[in-house]
Structure formats: C-alpha cells, structure tokens
Design a protein around this motif. Structure first.
Motif, PDB file in Angstrom:
ATOM      1  N   ALA A  80       9.718  -2.342 -17.357  1.00 45.95           N
ATOM      2  CA  ALA A  80       8.987  -2.454 -18.621  1.00 45.95           C
ATOM      3  C   ALA A  80       7.755  -1.561 -18.641  1.00 45.95           C
ATOM      4  N   CYS A  81       7.292  -1.121 -17.456  1.00 43.02           N
ATOM      5  CA  CYS A  81       6.092  -0.286 -17.395  1.00 43.02           C
ATOM      6  C   CYS A  81       6.339   1.080 -18.013  1.00 43.02           C
ATOM      7  N   GLY A  82       7.556   1.588 -17.873  1.00 41.15           N
ATOM      8  CA  GLY A  82       7.869   2.885 -18.437  1.00 41.15           C
ATOM      9  C   GLY A  82       7.092   4.007 -17.783  1.00 41.15           C
ATOM     10  N   GLU A  83       6.423   4.800 -18.602  1.00 40.94           N
ATOM     11  CA  GLU A  83       5.726   5.986 -18.113  1.00 40.94           C
ATOM     12  C   GLU A  83       4.433   5.646 -17.385  1.00 40.94           C
ATOM     13  N   PHE A  84       3.885   4.473 -17.667  1.00 41.95           N
ATOM     14  CA  PHE A  84       2.608   4.089 -17.074  1.00 41.95           C
ATOM     15  C   PHE A  84       2.706   2.710 -16.438  1.00 41.95           C
ATOM     16  N   THR A  85       1.872   2.462 -15.451  1.00 42.15           N
ATOM     17  CA  THR A  85       1.797   1.156 -14.816  1.00 42.15           C
ATOM     18  C   THR A  85       0.345   0.851 -14.478  1.00 42.15           C
ATOM     19  N   GLU A  86      -0.031  -0.418 -14.535  1.00 40.87           N
ATOM     20  CA  GLU A  86      -1.393  -0.822 -14.222  1.00 40.87           C
ATOM     21  C   GLU A  86      -1.532  -1.347 -12.801  1.00 40.87           C
ATOM     22  N   GLU A  87      -0.469  -1.261 -12.019  1.00 42.29           N
ATOM     23  CA  GLU A  87      -0.547  -1.646 -10.613  1.00 42.29           C
ATOM     24  C   GLU A  87       0.624  -1.043  -9.865  1.00 42.29           C
ATOM     25  N   PHE A  88       0.494  -0.924  -8.556  1.00 44.33           N
ATOM     26  CA  PHE A  88       1.621  -0.512  -7.722  1.00 44.33           C
ATOM     27  C   PHE A  88       1.612  -1.329  -6.440  1.00 44.33           C
ATOM     28  N   ARG A  89       2.799  -1.387  -5.816  1.00 48.96           N
ATOM     29  CA  ARG A  89       2.945  -2.085  -4.532  1.00 48.96           C
ATOM     30  C   ARG A  89       3.518  -1.094  -3.515  1.00 48.96           C
ATOM     31  N   TYR A  90       2.924  -1.074  -2.340  1.00 44.87           N
ATOM     32  CA  TYR A  90       3.324  -0.152  -1.275  1.00 44.87           C
ATOM     33  C   TYR A  90       3.614  -0.988  -0.033  1.00 44.87           C
ATOM     34  N   ARG A  91       4.841  -0.879   0.492  1.00 50.07           N
ATOM     35  CA  ARG A  91       5.226  -1.730   1.619  1.00 50.07           C
ATOM     36  C   ARG A  91       5.705  -0.918   2.811  1.00 50.07           C
ATOM     37  N   GLN A  92       5.571  -1.536   3.977  1.00 49.54           N
ATOM     38  CA  GLN A  92       6.007  -0.913   5.227  1.00 49.54           C
ATOM     39  C   GLN A  92       7.531  -0.818   5.251  1.00 49.54           C
ATOM     40  N   THR A  93       8.034   0.318   5.726  1.00 53.52           N
ATOM     41  CA  THR A  93       9.486   0.509   5.796  1.00 53.52           C
ATOM     42  C   THR A  93       9.972   0.727   7.228  1.00 53.52           C
ATOM     43  N   THR A  94       9.064   0.782   8.187  1.00 56.11           N
ATOM     44  CA  THR A  94       9.457   0.953   9.589  1.00 56.11           C
ATOM     45  C   THR A  94       9.233  -0.344  10.342  1.00 56.11           C
ATOM     46  N   ARG A  95       9.658  -0.378  11.602  1.00 54.87           N
ATOM     47  CA  ARG A  95       9.620  -1.623  12.357  1.00 54.87           C
ATOM     48  C   ARG A  95       8.565  -1.632  13.454  1.00 54.87           C
ATOM     49  N   GLU A  96       7.603  -0.708  13.383  1.00 56.16           N
ATOM     50  CA  GLU A  96       6.516  -0.775  14.355  1.00 56.16           C
ATOM     51  C   GLU A  96       5.763  -2.083  14.197  1.00 56.16           C
ATOM     52  N   THR A  97       5.295  -2.634  15.292  1.00 58.37           N
ATOM     53  CA  THR A  97       4.616  -3.929  15.262  1.00 58.37           C
ATOM     54  C   THR A  97       3.127  -3.755  15.536  1.00 58.37           C
ATOM     55  N   LEU A  98       2.366  -4.651  14.965  1.00 62.62           N
ATOM     56  CA  LEU A  98       0.928  -4.667  15.183  1.00 62.62           C
ATOM     57  C   LEU A  98       0.607  -5.517  16.397  1.00 62.62           C
ATOM     58  N   GLN A  99      -0.526  -5.219  17.023  1.00 61.17           N
ATOM     59  CA  GLN A  99      -0.942  -5.952  18.217  1.00 61.17           C
ATOM     60  C   GLN A  99      -2.372  -6.454  18.050  1.00 61.17           C
ATOM     61  N   ASP A 100      -2.721  -7.369  18.925  1.00 62.94           N
ATOM     62  CA  ASP A 100      -4.058  -7.959  18.899  1.00 62.94           C
ATOM     63  C   ASP A 100      -5.130  -6.872  19.018  1.00 62.94           C
ATOM     64  N   GLY A 101      -6.112  -6.891  18.105  1.00 62.09           N
ATOM     65  CA  GLY A 101      -7.205  -5.929  18.145  1.00 62.09           C
ATOM     66  C   GLY A 101      -6.983  -4.678  17.317  1.00 62.09           C
ATOM     67  N   LEU A 118      -3.014  10.019 -11.788  1.00 63.30           N
ATOM     68  CA  LEU A 118      -3.470  10.454 -13.098  1.00 63.30           C
ATOM     69  C   LEU A 118      -3.312   9.339 -14.118  1.00 63.30           C
ATOM     70  N   ASP A 119      -4.317   9.230 -15.013  1.00 64.53           N
ATOM     71  CA  ASP A 119      -4.267   8.199 -16.044  1.00 64.53           C
ATOM     72  C   ASP A 119      -3.586   8.728 -17.303  1.00 64.53           C
ATOM     73  N   ARG A 120      -3.696   7.999 -18.398  1.00 59.70           N
ATOM     74  CA  ARG A 120      -3.027   8.363 -19.649  1.00 59.70           C
ATOM     75  C   ARG A 120      -3.509   9.706 -20.197  1.00 59.70           C
ATOM     76  N   CYS A 121      -4.738  10.060 -19.870  1.00 58.36           N
ATOM     77  CA  CYS A 121      -5.305  11.319 -20.364  1.00 58.36           C
ATOM     78  C   CYS A 121      -5.216  12.423 -19.312  1.00 58.36           C
ATOM     79  N   CYS A 122      -4.375  12.207 -18.284  1.00 60.26           N
ATOM     80  CA  CYS A 122      -4.167  13.183 -17.205  1.00 60.26           C
ATOM     81  C   CYS A 122      -5.457  13.456 -16.434  1.00 60.26           C
ATOM     82  N   ARG A 123      -6.333  12.464 -16.358  1.00 57.03           N
ATOM     83  CA  ARG A 123      -7.545  12.565 -15.548  1.00 57.03           C
ATOM     84  C   ARG A 123      -7.360  11.724 -14.286  1.00 57.03           C
ATOM     85  N   PRO A 124      -7.990  12.130 -13.165  1.00 55.22           N
ATOM     86  CA  PRO A 124      -7.809  11.397 -11.923  1.00 55.22           C
ATOM     87  C   PRO A 124      -8.501  10.044 -11.941  1.00 55.22           C
TER      88      PRO A 124
END
Length: 416
Positions: A319-340, A353-359
């Motif tokens: 429904a967002c079409g050409e514009f969106t007011e949010e995005f989600r970015y997720r991990q795609t690899t299986r590296e694991t995090l450790q303590d610290g 870029l926004d609707r007016c092509c400004r950053p």
C-alpha cells in the motif's frame, strides 16, 4: 494549494513591481503614497518568502494556564496592542452564560513568526486563550483542537481630515495609521498540510501558522502540559526537512543475546530494525549499502575486532507504493553475537530521498531519537541537562536543518 511534483516547476506567483517615479510639478494623492508603501512591503515579503522561507522564528509556545479560575468572565486574555483573538459570534444566551465556567485555557507566549506570504507576525507579551470561546460553534463536538496565529491589520489613531476628497465622499474622521497585529485561530478540524516542494515561487493557500494540537480537550477541565503537542509547528525555513522520528531500539541500551536476536530479526521473518520518518521517503532509495550493521567484539579476552552483519530491507507494504514512512532492516546471515559485543547501526540518510527528492536530515543529535512505542530516547542518566531539543519543542528527532549526513546508533549485548 498542494504541489508534489519536481521542484522548480511552479509558475512564479508575484505581482508586477512598480515604484513611484517623481518628477517636477507632479500631483500626488493618498493613493500614490499607498501604492508606494505597498511596493516596498511586497519587496520585503518577496525577499522573506523566497530567500529565507516561513514558519516560527522564536517563541510562540503554547502552555497551560496555571490557576486561571480567577479570570474575569469573557476575558480572552488579549490586549489591545496584540490584536483580538478570533472568536465566534454567539447568539444563544445559555451558551454565553456557559463561557464563564470554561476552564480549558492555554497561554500563548510572545514570539515572532513569518507566514507563507512573507508577513512578519509579532506577538508581544503573550495572551491567554479560552479554547471553547474561540472555537466556532459548529466545531465544538470534538476533543482535539488546534491553535494557530494569523497576520492581521487594523486601523488606529482617528484623525480629522483637513481637506475633502474631490472625487469621493470623505468621512469627518479617518484613521491615520494601520497597526500590524495578529489573530488567534482555534479549530476542531485538522488543518491542511503544506505539501509544496517549492515555497518560493507560489504563495501558500493557507496563511495560518499552526502552533499546537491539544488532545483530550474538555471545556470544563484545565489543560495539562501532556495534552499539548507542539510538534505540529513549522520551523522557520524554506523547506521542511524529512527527519527520523523513531526507531525500535533504545540507543546505548544493553540487551541480552536473545533480545538482540529478536531485535535484529535473526530468526524472525517479521523482525528487524525499524526506522520511522516524519514524512514519506522514496522506496527506490532503499538500496543495499544505505543501512549497515557493524559488530565490534567485546568480552574479557582479546576484543575490538569487528565484522559486518549481512542484512536486507524487508519488502515495504504494497500500500506504500512509491513512498514509505518507515522501513525494516533484518539480519540475513547466521553470525551470532557474544557477551560484550557492541552493535553499531549506520543509516546513510544522504541517500534516502523524500517526496521532493531532498535527502533526509539524519544527524542523530545527542542520540535522542525516541524508541517507538515507549517515548524513550536514552537512559535517564544520559538525558540530564537536555530535556528538550534546541528548538524547545519535543519530541526529539534527527536533524540539524542542514539535511543529509549519517544517522548513527548502537546498543550493547550481554549474555544475561
């Protein structure tokens, strides 16, 4: 008027600039001097609107009125010098009697603004506003109201004319001066948004400058500070930059390994880092490399090594079409995090870029962009000394007004 097309395509909207040309023996009348005044006023408005922009310059905060029960009935708090508040005409005697019992009042502080036509709006000394008295009768069935100001003029200082006008009737007494003042506007209808990309070439369709939205307003109850939201006001400038208004993690916070995995969407297709904007950004600018996750290893042994975590943008809502007011970015690899470990998140806002092509204006000022759903920016100890952003109006967002830059944030990982 709305304009969402390419910047610079609007037709230039300005009257012809004609100034008075003096010559020997010239006969001048009042209309000539009025036109000469208008010439210089139009030049000033044009310069203000095109070179500097419009919006709130300073002050003009909307605050609760402490102990306003002792106000006189019908007193709208305006002084003669400041200009009268906009109030509806009332014919119903019962409604008029109710005015004395209204408690929903707010205080407008002094300040300066420029409207979209380039007129300077000055409020001297501030004033108190009875919200229900200022609301038009047809808009009183709401619990959300907006407060704004508008440039106004009024004639002052009556003066007796020495000579009559040969071409028209002249009153025995005329006003000799025009005072530039303001009018307070209160409405229960959501105001329109100025969506023009270029505010220089064309005049705005709506000259009211909105200062605050008040939620859960009740005619018979005092207005509390937490009901007043001043993020609807437009800061002074030619453009209203798109900024980052929220993220789904707490900057500088410490998460457990399991909490970090859930946050990064390591094992959840619907998870991932969520970034929200004040307005729509182009979905085609969400490209690889715009967001980067770097892990700086910690722990009790050898540390400070770093590696980059692979990730991708989740598909925006159709429904967002050409514009969106949010995005989600997720991990795609299986590296694991450790303590610290420390997880460093980088969003290269200059490439979004926004609707007016400004950053997007992405500088993470003070690390204070709030966590979505909590209203929390950084831990309480880190917030000491700066409760509000430099504008004096919260909540915090990214941006310094310059546009572009890099949004940086991080959180720490502990085993438990």
């Amino acid at each position: 008027m709305t304009e969402t097309g390419t910047p610079g395509t609007a037709e230039f909207d300005a009257p012809p600039l004609r100034r008075l040309r003096y010559f020997h023996g010239q006969m001048l009348g009042a209309r000539d001097f009025q036109r000469e005044q208008e010439y210089y006023r139009e030049r000033l408005r044009l310069r203000m609107r095109c070179l500097l922009g419009y919006g709130v310059v300073c002050g003009l905060f909307v605050e609760p009125v402490p102990g306003h029960d002792d106000c006189a009935d019908g007193d709208d708090g305006h002084t003669e010098a400041d200009g009268p508040a906009v109030t509806a005409e009332h014919t119903d005697e019962h409604t008029a009697a109710e005015h004395g019992r209204h408690r929903a009042k707010v205080r407008l502080t002094s300040g300066l603004a420029v409207d979209c036509d380039g007129n300077e709006v000055v409020v001297r000394g501030g004033c108190d506003i009875d919200l229900w008295k200022a609301l038009p009768p047809g808009e009183r069935d709401t619990d959300t109201v907006w407060v704004g100001i508008r440039y106004a003029e009024r004639p002052v200082e009556p003066t007796r004319a020495v000579y009559n006008d040969a071409c028209a009737d002249t009153a025995d007494c005329e006003f000799g001066w025009t005072e530039e003042c303001h009018k307070v506007v209160v409405t229960g209808c959501e105001p329109p948004v100025d969506e023009r990309c270029d505010t220089c070439c064309s005049r705005g369709a709506h000259t009211t400058l909105w200062l605050a939205r008040i939620d859960r307003a009740d005619a018979h109850r005092p207005v509390r500070r937490d009901q007043i939201h001043m993020n609807v006001r437009r800061p002074f400038g030619r453009h209203l930059p798109t900024v980052i208004t929220g993220v789904n993690w707490i900057h500088g916070h410490t998460y457990t390994i399991d909490e970090a995995k859930a946050l990064l969407g390591t094992q959840d297709q619907d998870g991932g880092l969520l970034v929200r904007f004040s307005a729509g950004v182009r979905t085609d600018s969400l490209r690889p490399g715009v967001v980067e996750i770097q892990v700086i290893e910690g722990g009790s042994g050898r540390n400070a090594s770093s590696w980059y975590m692979g990730g991708t943008f989740t598909e925006p809502d159709a429904a967002c079409g050409e514009f969106t007011e949010e995005f989600r970015y997720r991990q795609t690899t299986r590296e694991t995090l450790q303590d610290g470990d420390r997880v460093l998140i980088t969003v290269r806002a200059a490439f979004l870029l926004d609707r007016c092509c400004r950053p997007v204006d992405g500088t993470h000022v003070g690390g204070r962009v709030p966590a979505i759903g909590t209203g929390t920016d950084t831990p309480a100890a880190a917030r000491a000394g700066c409760g509000l952003p430099p504008s004096g109006v919260g909540p915090w967002t990214s941006g310094t007004g310059a546009g572009g830059d890099v949004f940086e944030s991080w959180f720490f990982v502990k085993e438990r």
